[in-house]
Design an enzyme around this catalytic site. Sequence first.
Site, short mmCIF file in Angstrom:
data_model
loop_
_atom_site.label_atom_id
_atom_site.label_comp_id
_atom_site.label_asym_id
_atom_site.label_seq_id
_atom_site.Cartn_x
_atom_site.Cartn_y
_atom_site.Cartn_z
N LYS A 194 -3.05 0.43 -5.41
CA LYS A 194 -3.93 -0.11 -6.47
C LYS A 194 -3.46 -0.05 -7.73
O LYS A 194 -3.64 -0.92 -8.74
CB LYS A 194 -5.33 0.58 -6.13
N THR A 195 -3.35 1.32 -8.08
CA THR A 195 -2.57 1.61 -9.39
C THR A 195 -1.46 0.79 -9.85
O THR A 195 -1.25 0.39 -10.98
CB THR A 195 -2.15 3.17 -9.61
N ASP A 235 -9.81 3.48 -12.30
CA ASP A 235 -9.86 4.02 -10.83
C ASP A 235 -10.97 4.82 -10.50
O ASP A 235 -12.01 5.27 -11.32
CB ASP A 235 -8.73 5.07 -10.99
N THR A 291 -11.88 3.22 -3.45
CA THR A 291 -11.65 3.42 -2.16
C THR A 291 -12.90 3.33 -1.34
O THR A 291 -12.92 3.42 -0.20
CB THR A 291 -11.33 5.04 -1.91
N ARG A 343 2.55 5.53 -0.32
CA ARG A 343 2.68 6.82 -1.15
C ARG A 343 3.31 8.08 -0.26
O ARG A 343 4.05 8.80 -0.74
CB ARG A 343 1.25 7.10 -1.63
#
Length: 349
Positions: free
Chosen positions: A68-69, A113, A162, A221
């Site tokens: 997402k980032t 975020d 999330t 990640r």
Amino acid sequence: MSDSKPLTHAGSEPEEHALEAALRPRNLDDFVGQSRVRQQLSLVLEAAKIRERSADHVLLSGPPGLGKTTLSMIIAAEMNAPLRISSGPAIQHAGDLAAILSSLTEGEVLFLDEIHRMSRPAEEMLYMAMEDFRVDIVVGKGAGATAIPLDLPPFTLVGATTRAGLLPGPLRDRFGFTGHLEFYAVEELELVLRRSAMMLDLRVTSAAFSEIAGRSRGTPRIANRLLRRVRDWALVHKLEEIDAQSAAAALDMYEVDSRGLDRLDRSVLEALCLKFGGGPVGLSTLAIAVGEETETVETVAEPYLVREGLMGRTPRGRIAMPSAWQHLGIAMPKDAIFASAQSYENDED
């Protein structure tokens, strides 16, 4: 590993942060996976560039670590616009949001975020900012308070969450595009690892890529983090090339097993199977048995165990599924089968 440039030690924090930033793709073409979201987002951005206007507001939802980032950075890069980064927990007052919005430049991308964790007054201010590019700054208190309208330049808000279900409906409806990110397949994670290995100047076999990807829990990640730990292991053991056996040995040392379970995950499963006979058992009791906080077991270990079909959640408590016994190499008692079946019968009721 390349002979021309030795691997650097992982103890240098600035270097690790630089490597993490370098591993992020810079455009949609380099972004691996999420093909549906990537195609839709590409269309949104291309249309905005043709119209010569800021892109519509974008909401990205999904579990942590899926990009997402990274996608927010790509949106800013594709639109050739500056990026401002903040988070929901950092915006606890409407004035905090007003300060950020009033300093935006035309076309700027604002990334928030965990947007679902903003305070309610800030959310209400964001409604008007997203729709009308305007905020009302309240000056004074009580009967003498006055609202001063402040016009904002057109900007693009990229919200990441999330837990999309916690976003109020009026906020969700103001996003022009909503993309939900899914967990990655092993084949997609292998592509992520190949790109990362090339940027880290590593020599890795195809079998080693498969070994690391299979333990990465469907999350890029985690895959990149495990690759860096395997790199460290290879550096210490002076290996020129990382093969499947080396990768498995490195990850075993870091207590990441063949299905991606770590020490906490296995502790939860072992307690559930060995101490409580497969359950059902309450979450707080299970947490005490493994010496962890209830929130840690529920938010860190449990989601992956349930997704992998190793644990079940029922009204009577947590139960071990047949695959949990098999993964631990423990024979499942006959009464555990009855307990599981009875728990699911109650769940259906």
